[in-house]
Design a protein around this motif. Structure first.
Motif, PDB file in Angstrom:
ATOM      1  N   ASP A 292       0.810  -1.214   0.000  1.00  0.00           N
ATOM      2  CA  ASP A 292       0.000   0.000   0.000  1.00  0.00           C
ATOM      3  C   ASP A 292       0.847   1.268   0.000  1.00  0.00           C
ATOM      4  O   ASP A 292       0.539   2.227  -0.710  1.00  0.00           O
ATOM      5  CB  ASP A 292      -0.909   0.036   1.237  1.00  0.00           C
ATOM      6  CG  ASP A 292      -1.735  -1.224   1.388  1.00  0.00           C
ATOM      7  OD1 ASP A 292      -2.488  -1.537   0.449  1.00  0.00           O
ATOM      8  OD2 ASP A 292      -1.609  -1.892   2.424  1.00  0.00           O
ATOM      9  N   VAL A 293       1.870   1.296   0.842  1.00  0.00           N
ATOM     10  CA  VAL A 293       2.675   2.499   1.040  1.00  0.00           C
ATOM     11  C   VAL A 293       4.123   2.101   1.301  1.00  0.00           C
ATOM     12  O   VAL A 293       4.423   0.944   1.587  1.00  0.00           O
ATOM     13  CB  VAL A 293       2.158   3.342   2.233  1.00  0.00           C
ATOM     14  CG1 VAL A 293       0.816   3.978   1.934  1.00  0.00           C
ATOM     15  CG2 VAL A 293       2.082   2.497   3.496  1.00  0.00           C
ATOM     16  N   ALA A 294       5.032   3.084   1.218  1.00  0.00           N
ATOM     17  CA  ALA A 294       6.440   2.854   1.524  1.00  0.00           C
ATOM     18  C   ALA A 294       6.706   3.222   2.980  1.00  0.00           C
ATOM     19  O   ALA A 294       6.385   4.327   3.419  1.00  0.00           O
ATOM     20  CB  ALA A 294       7.329   3.681   0.600  1.00  0.00           C
ATOM     21  N   LEU A 295       7.300   2.306   3.727  1.00  0.00           N
ATOM     22  CA  LEU A 295       7.502   2.488   5.162  1.00  0.00           C
ATOM     23  C   LEU A 295       8.330   3.721   5.484  1.00  0.00           C
ATOM     24  O   LEU A 295       7.999   4.488   6.400  1.00  0.00           O
ATOM     25  CB  LEU A 295       8.181   1.243   5.746  1.00  0.00           C
ATOM     26  CG  LEU A 295       8.621   1.322   7.208  1.00  0.00           C
ATOM     27  CD1 LEU A 295       7.422   1.537   8.107  1.00  0.00           C
ATOM     28  CD2 LEU A 295       9.378   0.060   7.600  1.00  0.00           C
ATOM     29  N   ASN A 296       9.408   3.947   4.734  1.00  0.00           N
ATOM     30  CA  ASN A 296      10.314   5.042   5.089  1.00  0.00           C
ATOM     31  C   ASN A 296       9.783   6.405   4.693  1.00  0.00           C
ATOM     32  O   ASN A 296      10.473   7.411   4.860  1.00  0.00           O
ATOM     33  CB  ASN A 296      11.694   4.828   4.450  1.00  0.00           C
ATOM     34  CG  ASN A 296      11.642   4.835   2.936  1.00  0.00           C
ATOM     35  OD1 ASN A 296      10.567   4.864   2.343  1.00  0.00           O
ATOM     36  ND2 ASN A 296      12.800   4.799   2.301  1.00  0.00           N
ATOM     37  N   ALA A 297       8.576   6.466   4.163  1.00  0.00           N
ATOM     38  CA  ALA A 297       8.003   7.746   3.740  1.00  0.00           C
ATOM     39  C   ALA A 297       6.632   7.958   4.352  1.00  0.00           C
ATOM     40  O   ALA A 297       5.755   8.566   3.770  1.00  0.00           O
ATOM     41  CB  ALA A 297       7.931   7.802   2.219  1.00  0.00           C
ATOM     42  N   LEU A 298       6.468   7.446   5.595  1.00  0.00           N
ATOM     43  CA  LEU A 298       5.174   7.466   6.266  1.00  0.00           C
ATOM     44  C   LEU A 298       5.366   7.973   7.698  1.00  0.00           C
ATOM     45  O   LEU A 298       6.286   7.548   8.395  1.00  0.00           O
ATOM     46  CB  LEU A 298       4.620   6.039   6.296  1.00  0.00           C
ATOM     47  CG  LEU A 298       3.125   5.802   6.498  1.00  0.00           C
ATOM     48  CD1 LEU A 298       2.329   6.436   5.367  1.00  0.00           C
ATOM     49  CD2 LEU A 298       2.856   4.310   6.584  1.00  0.00           C
ATOM     50  N   ARG A 299       4.493   8.907   8.131  1.00  0.00           N
ATOM     51  CA  ARG A 299       4.610   9.479   9.479  1.00  0.00           C
ATOM     52  C   ARG A 299       3.226   9.542  10.125  1.00  0.00           C
ATOM     53  O   ARG A 299       2.328  10.215   9.589  1.00  0.00           O
ATOM     54  CB  ARG A 299       5.215  10.887   9.418  1.00  0.00           C
ATOM     55  CG  ARG A 299       6.611  10.935   8.810  1.00  0.00           C
ATOM     56  CD  ARG A 299       7.129  12.371   8.724  1.00  0.00           C
ATOM     57  NE  ARG A 299       6.306  13.181   7.852  1.00  0.00           N
ATOM     58  CZ  ARG A 299       6.429  13.236   6.532  1.00  0.00           C
ATOM     59  NH1 ARG A 299       7.346  12.504   5.925  1.00  0.00           N
ATOM     60  NH2 ARG A 299       5.655  14.022   5.806  1.00  0.00           N
ATOM     61  N   PRO A 300       3.021   8.867  11.272  1.00  0.00           N
ATOM     62  CA  PRO A 300       1.706   8.915  11.923  1.00  0.00           C
ATOM     63  C   PRO A 300       1.414  10.295  12.495  1.00  0.00           C
ATOM     64  O   PRO A 300       2.310  10.965  13.017  1.00  0.00           O
ATOM     65  CB  PRO A 300       1.815   7.870  13.036  1.00  0.00           C
ATOM     66  CG  PRO A 300       3.275   7.720  13.286  1.00  0.00           C
ATOM     67  CD  PRO A 300       3.967   8.001  11.989  1.00  0.00           C
ATOM     68  N   ARG A 301       0.148  10.712  12.409  1.00  0.00           N
ATOM     69  CA  ARG A 301      -0.278  11.981  12.981  1.00  0.00           C
ATOM     70  C   ARG A 301      -0.786  11.834  14.415  1.00  0.00           C
ATOM     71  O   ARG A 301      -1.233  12.815  15.012  1.00  0.00           O
ATOM     72  CB  ARG A 301      -1.382  12.612  12.121  1.00  0.00           C
ATOM     73  CG  ARG A 301      -0.905  13.099  10.766  1.00  0.00           C
ATOM     74  CD  ARG A 301      -2.046  13.768  10.012  1.00  0.00           C
ATOM     75  NE  ARG A 301      -1.655  14.110   8.652  1.00  0.00           N
ATOM     76  CZ  ARG A 301      -2.504  14.488   7.711  1.00  0.00           C
ATOM     77  NH1 ARG A 301      -3.802  14.549   7.979  1.00  0.00           N
ATOM     78  NH2 ARG A 301      -2.077  14.782   6.497  1.00  0.00           N
TER      79      ARG A 301
END
Length: 369
Positions: A292-301
């Motif tokens: 679904d997404v790339a881990l190193n380009a994801l930041r939780p809000r």
């Protein structure tokens, strides 16, 4: 509404496009907006056009076709040098393409003549980042041969930095490019209408230099979509950096040890992650994965830290202790996760205008070109 999705705020994208167009115009620079990060999504393309940018660029013919089928009212530019096996489709779908091989330009010219068209050509010059580009010493002869061809029109000269080896645009690097253009025009007694100096990685240089030189065009994607430049990923003042939000749903919450036990090998994705011993922690599993997404380009809000991710599950350390099964968890995305989320067939796309969800008519997204 819960579930795995990406929310797309079209108003913020339009705002970013309009703001950058106006700022760059003050420096004498036009923009082609790059849509490859969003797979040529027509709704996003239209938001960019509403922001006043009438040229859109993409690396994939499939994405150009998607925008053509949707009736997006803009000039379309193919950013990746054309494959010889696809030149007929390039002529049919793109108004202009970036080129580095004379053989391919000749094929474009032949197909354009057969179709009764004139195809625009921008010749890319090697600027130091060592991706695509004609070597500067070979450029004059290359240009002379292109100009002699019927069916194509030389629109200008371009260069590309940052993308492969991270070479940063500086006054020295960009000054050399401008001198190359000056010398070419003088030696061949010609004028080049378009001098395309790079991408979102050029933003800091454009805004700080007193020596723009001959550059009058940029190909801008990340700055429009994510509100940041692409050398150090710094936010650009006055732009929205949250036009895209990835949302995943919590499927498990449990207190577990922070370190695995037992003999370890590589994980499912070929990694050997190191885990800090924090004792027992509250762990939440979110229905998001590398598909679904790339881990190193994801930041939780939310007040949580990403522990790790496999193909279809993401593990959070729930520092706030508030997450429950079924909760939606929003994430900010960087360019890598945006590209994967927009490409993934598992990610629902939800579009927002004026704070409300809007229905977007589907367009053939992955038709073979």
């Amino acid at each position: 509404m819960t579930g795995t999705r990406i929310e797309i705020n079209l108003d913020r994208i339009e705002h970013n496009a309009r703001t950058l167009r106006e700022r760059y115009a003050e420096r004498g620079i036009d923009i082609t907006a790059v849509t490859k990060g969003v797979c040529g999504d027509p709704a996003i393309a239209r938001a960019i056009v509403r922001g006043g940018i009438r040229s859109l660029g993409d690396s994939r013919l499939e994405n150009l076709r998607r925008m053509r089928l949707a009736g997006v009212d803009a000039e379309l530019m193919l950013l990746r040098p054309p494959r010889p096996s696809r030149v007929a489709q390039v002529v049919a779908l793109a108004d202009v393409s970036l080129n580095t091989e004379l053989e391919v330009v000749r094929l474009l010219a032949a197909h354009a003549r057969a179709a009764g068209r004139v195809h625009g050509v921008i010749l890319m010059v090697e600027g130091g980042d060592l991706r695509e580009g004609i070597m500067p010493r070979d450029l004059p002869e290359f240009v002379e041969q292109v100009v002699a061809l019927k069916g194509v029109r030389l629109r200008g000269i371009g260069t590309n930095l940052v993308c492969l080896n991270g070479v940063i645009p500086t006054d020295e690097v960009m000054g050399a490019f401008s001198r190359l253009v000056d010398n070419l025009e003088r030696d061949l007694d010609m004028a080049l209408p378009l001098v395309s100096g790079g991408n979102s990685g050029n933003h800091q240089w454009v805004m700080s230099t007193e020596r723009i030189g001959r550059v009058n065009h940029l190909r801008i994607g990340e700055a429009i979509l994510l509100g940041q430049e692409s050398t150090r990923r710094q936010r650009i003042e006055g732009l929205a950096s949250d036009a895209f939000t990835v949302i995943g749903e919590v499927i498990e919450v449990k207190d577990k040890p922070s370190r695995p036990r037992g003999e370890r090998a590589l994980n499912a994705l070929g990694r050997r992650p190191e885990r800090e011993d924090l004792g027992t922690i509250r762990r939440a599993i979110v229905a998001l994965g590398e598909q679904d997404v790339a881990l190193n380009a994801l930041r939780p809000r939310v007040n949580a830290r990403i522990v790790g991710m496999c193909s279809d599950q993401l593990v959070l350390h729930d520092r706030g202790g508030t997450l429950k099964v079924g909760d939606p968890v929003p994430f900010d995305v960087a360019y890598g996760s945006l590209m994967r989320a927009m490409t993934s067939p598992y990610m629902e796309k939800r579009y927002l205008r004026h704070g409300e969800a809007v229905a977007i008519a589907p367009v053939m997204a992955a038709a073979r070109v």
